[in-house]
Design an enzyme around this catalytic site. Structure first.
Site, PDB file in Angstrom:
ATOM      1  N   HIS A 120       0.728  -0.687   0.113  1.00 37.98           N
ATOM      2  CA  HIS A 120       0.155  -0.338  -0.084  1.00 37.98           C
ATOM      3  C   HIS A 120       1.216   1.307   0.386  1.00 37.98           C
ATOM      4  CE1 HIS A 120      -2.991  -2.755   0.441  1.00 37.98           C
ATOM      5  NE2 HIS A 120      -3.967  -1.820   0.150  1.00 37.98           N
TER       6      HIS A 120
ATOM      7  N   GLU B 118     -11.172 -10.746  -5.064  1.00 35.13           N
ATOM      8  CA  GLU B 118      -9.435 -10.507  -4.593  1.00 35.13           C
ATOM      9  C   GLU B 118      -9.379 -11.742  -4.189  1.00 35.13           C
ATOM     10  OE1 GLU B 118      -8.578  -6.583  -2.283  1.00 35.13           O
ATOM     11  OE2 GLU B 118     -10.671  -7.620  -1.433  1.00 35.13           O
TER      12      GLU B 118
ATOM     13  N   ASP C  86      -4.670  -8.039  -4.813  1.00 33.32           N
ATOM     14  CA  ASP C  86      -4.580  -9.159  -3.977  1.00 33.32           C
ATOM     15  C   ASP C  86      -5.161 -10.618  -5.013  1.00 33.32           C
ATOM     16  OD1 ASP C  86      -4.382  -8.759  -1.008  1.00 33.32           O
ATOM     17  OD2 ASP C  86      -6.395  -7.453  -0.905  1.00 33.32           O
TER      18      ASP C  86
ATOM     19  N   CYS D 290     -10.423  -2.937  -9.665  1.00 33.17           N
ATOM     20  CA  CYS D 290      -9.733  -1.175  -9.311  1.00 33.17           C
ATOM     21  C   CYS D 290      -8.505  -1.670  -8.673  1.00 33.17           C
ATOM     22  CB  CYS D 290     -10.716  -0.869  -8.064  1.00 33.17           C
ATOM     23  SG  CYS D 290     -11.415  -2.450  -7.087  1.00 33.17           S
TER      24      CYS D 290
HETATM   25  C1  PEP Z   1      -6.539  -5.087  -4.456  1.00 28.44           C
HETATM   26  O1  PEP Z   1      -6.418  -6.150  -3.956  1.00 28.44           O
HETATM   27  O2  PEP Z   1      -6.612  -4.814  -6.341  1.00 28.44           O
HETATM   28  C2  PEP Z   1      -6.948  -3.547  -4.519  1.00 28.44           C
HETATM   29  C3  PEP Z   1      -8.117  -2.625  -4.930  1.00 28.44           C
HETATM   30  O3  PEP Z   1      -7.963  -3.464  -3.116  1.00 28.44           O
HETATM   31  P1  PEP Z   1      -5.966  -2.928  -2.598  1.00 28.44           P
HETATM   32  O4  PEP Z   1      -5.263  -3.147  -2.796  1.00 28.44           O
HETATM   33  O5  PEP Z   1      -6.319  -2.247  -0.765  1.00 28.44           O
HETATM   34  O6  PEP Z   1      -6.478  -4.356  -1.287  1.00 28.44           O
HETATM   35 MG    MG Z   2      -7.362  -5.124  -1.336  1.00 30.16          MG
END
Ligand code: PEP
Ligand code: MG
Length: 581
Positions: free
Chosen positions: A195, A438, A462, A509
């Protein structure tokens, strides 16, 4: 001679930065010991709050001790709990803060030293060993104190135009450093999908992660070039290198200016198929960038950042006000609010909600944590339901792995609506509720999920981590993190097909959606909705407008059965060749 250090470049942001090194220390000594006298009452309150959190954390650990564990383990914890109320530690620390106007971390450390000295002088060997217990207890309390102290130090540091060089940088640190004019990040640990990396990309700050021993090898204040495209950090620069990178920056800025002309152009392929391009937001102020880059809505608002760099949890009203602010800023375009996804690399100080485990990414995270902690979840859930009265809001559930989780959330939403009807509060009864795909289990049962939910969104960050068993935060295995792995492509296709057969909206996303190299593939697989950092919107739109979706779909249909054998590069090249405009 130029010194070159190598790591993993976080491309997708500005490719290059030039600036002086700012070495970020993790020592509590970052914060001065002395505080102004008028801040003493506040510091005493901070100590009490930290003691409270540390106590709750230990009590929580105690309840989780398996029955088979020897009795003395629980007794150790009881002893630590007792120490947290012992006047020799607590009252004496308070006294120090009051009398010497010093901060709580420093006072605690000083009292620890005094007590350890007493223990060291003891004849009894057993009692001498209890000094370790003091150390453990003091460290526990300091963890809860240091989050805020470090945050303050970070907020006060003069980092404009500088390259932050750190052993580790948490998402919470990255948030604090945003909008402070940081030139680049160089971090010793962390993978490209951590992140911290995602935040760097969304802030448009070049970053190189996994640069081992960077804090030892780079010197405070020296001029650095950070090349996020090749994952290189250069020091001891000569004029020719500097000139080369200055020219690259100028070319990049010219390209960015050129893309601006696309803001008002239709978001459709060359052969006329409309594609919805949405923005991912981390913080409310990102709305401006989303609007500025022509987003058709917000496909992912990561609410966990609301919980960071603070010692209390947001309540229902704070959630509601934040969402209402966003709705107003978005001026009628939809807002997809993802419910809290804490855990793994996104931590908050109050660890009583997510005690450390050896496998945090597989543990109590996201919806699992929320369903176990109503005090954490319900204020947010109710606020989202209430916000739906003010504009087009969608609620999105992260990290679903089974139908029971979906049913539980739908049950809680219904209960919230029932209470709101009773209390005369407004909400939109038709607010769409969707889920993130995910976990491979969710991808494989996408058909059933699509029948139960209003929309699906593929979280590739994920999904790739869990499908390929690659920790997205671990730079030592990041070379295996592959969005084009045949198993990943098959899962994505399965989800898109399942959604199509139930006429359910599906979007993506994860970071993959914002990378223009993958746009032809995702369109060919059937995606018509992509959500990404605002800074990637125009780059992807540019790619989209040069794609022939009809041709791409035919190419994918012809290739899909053989992708297990096909090198990823060959797949991308064939797609590129079938859709040249
Ligand atoms: C993902 O896992 O692709 C996602 C958009 O969520 P995050 O990156 O916040 O885990
Ligand atoms: Mg995620």
């Amino acid at each position: 001679m130029t010194l070159a250090l190598h790591g993993i470049g976080i491309d997708g942001s500005r490719p290059v930065a030039i600036g002086d090194a700012f070495l970020l220390s993790r020592e509590p000594s970052l914060a001065p010991a002395k505080i102004p006298a008028e801040k003493v009452p506040e510091e005493l309150k901070r100590l009490d709050a930290a003691l409270d959190c540390a106590r709750r954390h230990l009590e929580d650990v105690r309840t989780q001790i398996p029955h088979s564990t020897p009795k003395h383990i629980a007794e150790f914890i009881d002893a630590h709990l007792l120490m947290m109320t012992d006047s020799a530690l607590v009252d004496a620390t308070r006294e120090l803060i009051r009398e010497q106007s010093v901060n709580a971390i420093w006072a605690l450390q000083s009292q620890r030293d005094t007590l350890v000295e007493i223990f060291d002088r003891m004849e009894d060997a057993y009692l001498r060993t209890r000094r370790d217990d003091i150390d453990h207890v003091v460290r526990q309390i300091q963890v809860f104190l240091s989050t805020e102290t470090e945050a303050e130090a970070l907020t006060e540091a003069d980092v404009a135009g500088r390259v932050i060089v750190a052993e580790d940088l948490t998402p919470a640190d990255t948030i604090l450093l945003r909008h402070r004019g940081v030139a680049a990040f160089v971090v010793e640990h962390g993978g490209p999908m951590s992140h911290t990396a995602i935040l760097a990309r969304s802030l448009d700050i070049p970053a190189v992660m996994g640069v081992h021993r960077a804090t030892e090898r780079l010197r405070e204040g020296e001029l650095l070039v950070v090349d996020a495209e090749t994952g290189t950090v250069l020091a001891e620069l000569d004029t020719a290198i500097l000139e080369h990178y200055r020219a690259r920056l100028a070319t990049f800025d010219a390209h960015r200016r050129e893309l601006r002309r696309l803001v008002r152009e239709p978001s459709a392929s060359h052969d006329g198929t409309p594609v919805v391009l949405l923005a991912n937001l981390e913080l409310p102020e990102d709305v401006a960038a989303a609007r500025d880059n022509g987003a058709a809505g917000v496909g992912l608002y990561r609410t966990e950042f609301l919980y960071m760099n603070r010692s209390s949890l947001p309540d229902e009203e704070e959630h509601l006000q934040t969402y209402l602010g966003l709705i107003e800023g978005l001026d009628g375009i939809p807002l997809t609010i993802r419910t809290l996804d804490l855990g793994a690399d996104k931590q908050i100080p109050d660890t009583s909600f997510h005690p450390a485990r050896s496998n945090p990414a597989l543990g109590l995270r996201a919806i699992r944590l929320c369903l176990q902690e109503p005090a954490l979840f319900l204020p947010q859930l109710r606020a989202i339901v209430r916000a739906s009265a003010a504009g087009p809001v969608r609620l999105m559930i992260p990290m679903i792995s089974c139908m029971a989780e979906v049913n539980a959330v739908l049950g809680l939403i219904n209960e919230a609506r029932r209470q709101m009807r009773r209390d005369g509060l407004k909400f939109d009864p038709l607010m769409p509720v969707g889920g993130m795909i995910e976990v491979p289990a969710a991808a494989l049962m996408a058909g059933a999920l699509a029948r139960r939910l209003d929309f699906l969104s593929i979280g590739t960050n994920d999904l790739i981590q869990y499908t390929l068993a690659i920790d997205r935060v671990d730079d030592t295995v990041s070379y295996l993190y592959d969005p084009l792995h045949p198993a990943v492509i098959r899962l994505i296709k399965h989800v898109i097909d399942a959604a199509a057969s139930t006429r359910t909206r599906v979007s993506m996303c994860g970071e993959m959606a914002g990378d223009p190299r993958y746009t032809p593939l995702l369109l060919g697989l059937g995606l018509r909705e992509l959500s990404m950092h605002p800074g990637s919107l125009l780059e992807v739109k540019d790619r989209l407008r040069r794609c022939d979706i009809g041709a791409l779909s035919r190419t994918i249909a012809a290739l899909i059965d053989n992708i297990d054998e096909m090198p990823a590069q060959a797949l991308l090249e064939q797609l590129e060749a079938s859709s040249q405009h």
